[in-house]
Scaffold this motif. Structure first.
Motif, PDB file in Angstrom:
ATOM      1  N   UNK A   1       0.807  -1.162   0.004  1.00  0.00           N
ATOM      2  CA  UNK A   1       0.081  -0.167  -0.085  1.00  0.00           C
ATOM      3  C   UNK A   1       0.797   1.442  -0.008  1.00  0.00           C
ATOM      4  N   UNK A   2       0.628   2.312  -0.850  1.00  0.00           N
ATOM      5  CA  UNK A   2       1.199   3.477  -1.008  1.00  0.00           C
ATOM      6  C   UNK A   2       0.617   4.507  -0.251  1.00  0.00           C
ATOM      7  N   UNK A   3       1.448   5.551   0.083  1.00  0.00           N
ATOM      8  CA  UNK A   3       1.082   6.764   1.031  1.00  0.00           C
ATOM      9  C   UNK A   3       0.786   7.975  -0.020  1.00  0.00           C
ATOM     10  N   UNK A   4      -0.171   8.667  -0.106  1.00  0.00           N
ATOM     11  CA  UNK A   4      -0.306   9.536  -1.038  1.00  0.00           C
ATOM     12  C   UNK A   4      -0.121  10.978  -0.272  1.00  0.00           C
ATOM     13  N   UNK A   5       1.282  11.421  -0.506  1.00  0.00           N
ATOM     14  CA  UNK A   5       1.511  12.529   0.251  1.00  0.00           C
ATOM     15  C   UNK A   5       1.035  13.752   0.181  1.00  0.00           C
ATOM     16  N   UNK A   6       0.338  13.931  -1.087  1.00  0.00           N
ATOM     17  CA  UNK A   6      -0.316  15.219  -1.469  1.00  0.00           C
ATOM     18  C   UNK A   6      -1.682  15.240  -0.670  1.00  0.00           C
ATOM     19  N   UNK A   7      -2.369  14.037  -0.387  1.00  0.00           N
ATOM     20  CA  UNK A   7      -3.545  14.157   0.634  1.00  0.00           C
ATOM     21  C   UNK A   7      -3.138  14.287   1.928  1.00  0.00           C
ATOM     22  N   UNK A   8      -1.798  13.868   2.429  1.00  0.00           N
ATOM     23  CA  UNK A   8      -1.333  14.217   3.606  1.00  0.00           C
ATOM     24  C   UNK A   8      -1.103  15.365   4.123  1.00  0.00           C
ATOM     25  N   UNK A   9      -0.408  16.236   3.116  1.00  0.00           N
ATOM     26  CA  UNK A   9       0.078  17.550   3.322  1.00  0.00           C
ATOM     27  C   UNK A   9      -1.071  18.585   3.136  1.00  0.00           C
ATOM     28  N   UNK A  10      -2.125  18.170   2.430  1.00  0.00           N
ATOM     29  CA  UNK A  10      -3.477  19.165   2.270  1.00  0.00           C
ATOM     30  C   UNK A  10      -2.883  20.157   1.081  1.00  0.00           C
ATOM     31  N   UNK A  11      -3.321  21.104   1.133  1.00  0.00           N
ATOM     32  CA  UNK A  11      -3.104  22.407   0.194  1.00  0.00           C
ATOM     33  C   UNK A  11      -1.738  23.016   0.593  1.00  0.00           C
ATOM     34  N   UNK A  12      -0.882  22.601   1.417  1.00  0.00           N
ATOM     35  CA  UNK A  12       0.371  23.274   1.613  1.00  0.00           C
ATOM     36  C   UNK A  12       1.326  23.155   0.595  1.00  0.00           C
ATOM     37  N   UNK A  13       1.394  21.900  -0.082  1.00  0.00           N
ATOM     38  CA  UNK A  13       2.368  21.925  -1.351  1.00  0.00           C
ATOM     39  C   UNK A  13       2.013  22.636  -2.442  1.00  0.00           C
ATOM     40  N   UNK A  14       0.675  22.997  -2.792  1.00  0.00           N
ATOM     41  CA  UNK A  14       0.434  23.879  -3.592  1.00  0.00           C
ATOM     42  C   UNK A  14       0.574  25.444  -3.241  1.00  0.00           C
ATOM     43  N   UNK A  15       0.426  25.673  -1.898  1.00  0.00           N
ATOM     44  CA  UNK A  15       0.578  26.965  -1.524  1.00  0.00           C
ATOM     45  C   UNK A  15       1.997  27.273  -1.491  1.00  0.00           C
ATOM     46  N   UNK A  16       3.129  26.098  -1.291  1.00  0.00           N
ATOM     47  CA  UNK A  16       4.516  26.483  -1.347  1.00  0.00           C
ATOM     48  C   UNK A  16       5.051  26.909  -2.925  1.00  0.00           C
ATOM     49  N   UNK A  17       4.272  26.254  -3.857  1.00  0.00           N
ATOM     50  CA  UNK A  17       4.706  26.372  -4.999  1.00  0.00           C
ATOM     51  C   UNK A  17       4.163  27.776  -5.451  1.00  0.00           C
ATOM     52  N   UNK A  18       2.929  28.027  -5.078  1.00  0.00           N
ATOM     53  CA  UNK A  18       2.582  29.505  -5.364  1.00  0.00           C
ATOM     54  C   UNK A  18       3.327  30.562  -4.660  1.00  0.00           C
ATOM     55  N   UNK A  19       3.647  30.373  -3.511  1.00  0.00           N
ATOM     56  CA  UNK A  19       4.441  31.288  -2.734  1.00  0.00           C
ATOM     57  C   UNK A  19       5.693  31.644  -3.308  1.00  0.00           C
ATOM     58  N   UNK A  20       6.463  30.435  -3.850  1.00  0.00           N
ATOM     59  CA  UNK A  20       7.574  30.538  -4.467  1.00  0.00           C
ATOM     60  C   UNK A  20       7.413  31.538  -5.803  1.00  0.00           C
ATOM     61  N   UNK A  21       6.265  31.253  -6.371  1.00  0.00           N
ATOM     62  CA  UNK A  21       6.287  31.961  -7.490  1.00  0.00           C
ATOM     63  C   UNK A  21       5.965  33.424  -7.190  1.00  0.00           C
ATOM     64  N   UNK A  22       5.285  33.853  -6.118  1.00  0.00           N
ATOM     65  CA  UNK A  22       5.238  35.079  -5.791  1.00  0.00           C
ATOM     66  C   UNK A  22       6.497  35.806  -5.311  1.00  0.00           C
ATOM     67  N   UNK A  23       7.297  34.907  -4.695  1.00  0.00           N
ATOM     68  CA  UNK A  23       8.559  35.377  -4.171  1.00  0.00           C
ATOM     69  C   UNK A  23       9.483  36.080  -5.507  1.00  0.00           C
ATOM     70  N   UNK A  24       9.387  35.304  -6.517  1.00  0.00           N
ATOM     71  CA  UNK A  24       9.947  35.492  -7.721  1.00  0.00           C
ATOM     72  C   UNK A  24       9.381  37.015  -8.242  1.00  0.00           C
TER      73      UNK A  24
END
Length: 124
Positions: A1-24
């Motif tokens: 059985x595999x673990x889906x880390x995107x479900x475990x972290x919620x929206x925070x992985x998307x938020x991190x990507x978006x914050x990185x783009x905003x930093x640029x």
């Protein structure tokens, strides 16, 4: 059985990507503080995150920074300069600092979630 880390972290992985783009974007504004005619840009973080989550794939793609994508907006200056530059250094520095703090908050949350998952997997 595999673990889906995107479900475990919620929206925070998307938020991190978006914050990185905003930093640029914010760093580009600061770098062009003395460029005549430069128009300060910013990302509406909440609307962009809602858009990414509403798209169904749950992934924030790179924003089209050079094409003036819909998520990238112009900042309205409090005190416009005579040379047409709309970058206000204090405003940009405050936005950059707040974005960095919120990036660190999301990163800390993801780190805590992953540590909790590691403990659960190891049986601690």
């Amino acid at each position: 059985m595999s673990i889906d880390f995107s479900k475990a972290t919620g929206i925070h992985d998307d938020a991190l990507r978006l914050r990185a783009e905003r930093t640029k974007v914010l760093a580009s504004n600061v770098a062009n503080v003395s460029t005549p005619g430069y128009q300060a840009r910013d990302i509406d973080f909440a609307a962009s995150l809602r858009s990414a989550l509403g798209s169904g794939d749950g992934f924030v793609d790179d924003l089209p920074l050079d094409t003036g994508g819909q998520d990238l907006m112009y900042r309205v200056p409090y005190h416009p300069a005579q040379d047409g530059n709309t970058v206000e250094l204090g405003v940009e520095q405050a936005a950059f600092a707040q974005n960095a703090m919120e990036f660190q908050t999301s990163l800390t949350f993801v780190n805590m979630k992953l540590k909790g998952l590691a403990k659960a997997i190891s049986g601690q």
